[in-house]
Scaffold this motif. Structure first.
Motif, mmCIF file in Angstrom:
data_model
loop_
_atom_site.group_PDB
_atom_site.id
_atom_site.type_symbol
_atom_site.label_atom_id
_atom_site.label_comp_id
_atom_site.label_asym_id
_atom_site.label_seq_id
_atom_site.Cartn_x
_atom_site.Cartn_y
_atom_site.Cartn_z
ATOM 1 N N GLU A 29 39.819 38.579 43.922
ATOM 2 C CA GLU A 29 39.413 38.268 44.513
ATOM 3 C C GLU A 29 38.505 38.247 45.444
ATOM 4 O O GLU A 29 38.966 37.926 47.191
ATOM 5 C CB GLU A 29 38.002 36.892 43.767
ATOM 6 C CG GLU A 29 37.066 36.827 44.392
ATOM 7 C CD GLU A 29 35.974 35.197 44.085
ATOM 8 O OE1 GLU A 29 35.171 35.020 44.277
ATOM 9 O OE2 GLU A 29 37.216 34.259 43.922
ATOM 10 N N ASP A 30 37.565 39.407 45.516
ATOM 11 C CA ASP A 30 36.514 40.287 47.355
ATOM 12 C C ASP A 30 35.733 38.586 47.402
ATOM 13 O O ASP A 30 35.176 37.786 47.376
ATOM 14 C CB ASP A 30 36.094 41.678 47.134
ATOM 15 C CG ASP A 30 35.675 41.920 48.455
ATOM 16 O OD1 ASP A 30 36.835 41.968 49.528
ATOM 17 O OD2 ASP A 30 34.368 40.989 49.242
ATOM 18 N N LEU A 31 36.276 38.375 48.772
ATOM 19 C CA LEU A 31 34.905 37.449 49.704
ATOM 20 C C LEU A 31 34.088 38.440 50.566
ATOM 21 O O LEU A 31 33.927 37.517 51.758
ATOM 22 C CB LEU A 31 35.960 36.049 50.433
ATOM 23 C CG LEU A 31 37.005 35.366 49.772
ATOM 24 C CD1 LEU A 31 37.756 34.713 50.311
ATOM 25 C CD2 LEU A 31 35.912 34.304 49.245
ATOM 26 N N ASN A 32 33.424 38.782 49.557
ATOM 27 C CA ASN A 32 32.036 39.612 50.668
ATOM 28 C C ASN A 32 32.828 40.635 51.988
ATOM 29 O O ASN A 32 31.985 40.200 52.781
ATOM 30 C CB ASN A 32 31.200 38.289 50.260
ATOM 31 C CG ASN A 32 30.723 37.743 49.129
ATOM 32 O OD1 ASN A 32 29.856 38.406 48.754
ATOM 33 N ND2 ASN A 32 30.230 36.859 48.848
ATOM 34 N N VAL A 53 44.133 36.624 39.981
ATOM 35 C CA VAL A 53 43.689 37.522 39.927
ATOM 36 C C VAL A 53 43.213 37.420 41.021
ATOM 37 O O VAL A 53 42.714 36.203 41.969
ATOM 38 C CB VAL A 53 41.890 36.859 39.102
ATOM 39 C CG1 VAL A 53 40.491 37.152 39.607
ATOM 40 C CG2 VAL A 53 42.129 35.959 37.735
ATOM 41 N N LYS A 67 34.789 42.514 42.851
ATOM 42 C CA LYS A 67 34.417 42.151 43.199
ATOM 43 C C LYS A 67 34.947 40.484 42.730
ATOM 44 O O LYS A 67 36.216 39.501 43.423
ATOM 45 C CB LYS A 67 32.698 41.519 42.401
ATOM 46 C CG LYS A 67 32.188 40.041 43.085
ATOM 47 C CD LYS A 67 32.849 40.163 45.035
ATOM 48 C CE LYS A 67 32.417 38.292 44.637
ATOM 49 N NZ LYS A 67 32.127 38.253 46.189
ATOM 50 N N LYS A 68 35.744 40.961 41.196
ATOM 51 C CA LYS A 68 37.418 39.584 41.237
ATOM 52 C C LYS A 68 37.757 40.444 39.795
ATOM 53 O O LYS A 68 36.872 41.163 39.277
ATOM 54 C CB LYS A 68 36.113 38.350 40.922
ATOM 55 C CG LYS A 68 37.149 37.157 40.078
ATOM 56 C CD LYS A 68 36.762 36.148 40.079
ATOM 57 C CE LYS A 68 37.238 34.864 39.715
ATOM 58 N NZ LYS A 68 36.822 33.501 39.960
ATOM 59 N N GLN A 69 39.009 41.095 40.148
ATOM 60 C CA GLN A 69 39.456 41.225 39.228
ATOM 61 C C GLN A 69 40.686 40.354 38.793
ATOM 62 O O GLN A 69 41.738 40.562 39.966
ATOM 63 C CB GLN A 69 39.745 43.055 38.974
ATOM 64 C CG GLN A 69 40.052 44.079 37.880
ATOM 65 C CD GLN A 69 40.578 44.805 38.436
ATOM 66 O OE1 GLN A 69 39.186 45.205 39.077
ATOM 67 N NE2 GLN A 69 41.065 46.115 38.482
ATOM 68 N N ALA A 74 39.821 38.234 51.475
ATOM 69 C CA ALA A 74 40.243 38.107 49.772
ATOM 70 C C ALA A 74 40.676 36.987 49.708
ATOM 71 O O ALA A 74 41.468 36.515 50.311
ATOM 72 C CB ALA A 74 40.609 39.541 49.222
ATOM 73 N N HIS A 90 44.535 34.441 43.272
ATOM 74 C CA HIS A 90 43.783 33.398 42.377
ATOM 75 C C HIS A 90 44.970 33.328 41.185
ATOM 76 O O HIS A 90 45.396 33.975 40.489
ATOM 77 C CB HIS A 90 42.935 32.519 41.617
ATOM 78 C CG HIS A 90 41.265 32.431 41.983
ATOM 79 N ND1 HIS A 90 41.364 31.832 43.289
ATOM 80 C CD2 HIS A 90 40.391 33.603 43.111
ATOM 81 C CE1 HIS A 90 40.121 31.812 44.253
ATOM 82 N NE2 HIS A 90 40.141 32.456 43.599
ATOM 83 N N ARG A 102 46.948 29.157 45.302
ATOM 84 C CA ARG A 102 45.255 29.912 46.059
ATOM 85 C C ARG A 102 46.678 30.450 46.921
ATOM 86 O O ARG A 102 46.342 29.830 48.268
ATOM 87 C CB ARG A 102 44.601 28.923 46.395
ATOM 88 C CG ARG A 102 42.898 29.938 46.828
ATOM 89 C CD ARG A 102 41.911 28.447 47.397
ATOM 90 N NE ARG A 102 40.670 29.171 47.431
ATOM 91 C CZ ARG A 102 40.054 30.155 48.878
ATOM 92 N NH1 ARG A 102 41.286 29.688 49.539
ATOM 93 N NH2 ARG A 102 39.217 30.258 49.457
#
Length: 234
Positions: A57-60, A55, A73-75, A45, A48, A22
């Motif tokens: 991932e955007d953390l809002n 991967v 959002k997650k890719q 962001a 992972h 992470r």
């Protein structure tokens, strides 16, 4: 090992090896990848790693995270994907795909620029505690000395006056994140400097340093946020 090449205005500023399951990215200093810019959220962001899969991932985040120009959002990331976070661009390389990647600083006044080898992750040089930041710029001229000459930055004022820092990396950033940061880039024909971010009103021999790279010559004096530094090349 997967890696990310971080750049702004087509100037590479850091290379990050993805060695953790992470890896966090954001403006706050406790992130694994710190991008000190107001367009980047404190915790923007996270990356992972699950075996060979990586991967993002955007953390809002406030301004979003983009992959190949599209908000995500997650890719899952593929080798060669381009990520955008604020004004920063990040190139993703899976496994060892990026090992032979030649990072090139694009010079606006010239059609091509010298290839720039990998830059190790390091927010600032040892001068950073005492001097404001400075960054590489595209050159409008050619420095006097070839790339074989050694060079360093000598602090002339402030608490670190007298300290001399060898410019051993292709790109050396100096200054304090969120205050002022600049970079000195070693190119085939010499060294160039340009203002990366923050205030500090950086100058070179009394003339303002802008986002355009300026060639450095032995004895040049850089001033940033009240701290003077001299470029020494032998």
């Amino acid at each position: 090992m997967p890696k990310m090449i971080v750049s702004i205005d087509e100037v590479v500023i850091k290379e990050v090896q993805l060695s953790k399951d992470r890896t966090t990215l954001g403006r706050r200093p406790y992130n694994d990848i710190v991008i000190d810019n107001l367009a980047v959220s404190g915790e923007h962001a996270v990356i992972h790693m699950n075996g060979p899969e990586v991967v993002l991932e955007d953390l809002n985040s406030t301004n979003g995270t983009y992959v190949n120009g599209k908000a995500i959002k997650k890719q899952a990331l593929q080798n060669g994907d381009g990520i955008e976070v604020g004004k920063y661009k990040i190139k993703f390389f899976g496994d060892s795909a990026g090992d032979n990647f030649d990072k090139t600083m694009v010079v606006k006044s010239r059609p091509t620029a010298s290839p720039v080898p990998p830059v190790s992750v390091q927010p600032a040089s040892p001068v950073a505690a005492a001097a404001p930041a400075a960054t590489s710029h595209s050159t409008s001229g050619v420095a006097d000395s070839g790339s074989s000459a050694s060079a360093s930055i000598k602090v002339l004022s402030g608490a670190a006056a007298g300290r001399e820092v060898p410019l051993t990396k292709v790109v050396t950033t100096i200054g304090k994140p969120a205050v002022a940061v600049a970079a000195i880039t070693k190119r085939h024909h010499g060294y160039v400097v340009h203002h990366v971010e923050g205030g500090g009103n950086p100058t070179l021999n009394g003339k303002a340093i802008t986002s355009d790279p300026v060639p450095l010559r032995n004895g040049d004096v850089i001033e940033l946020a009240g701290t003077q530094m001299q470029f020494v090349q032998v």
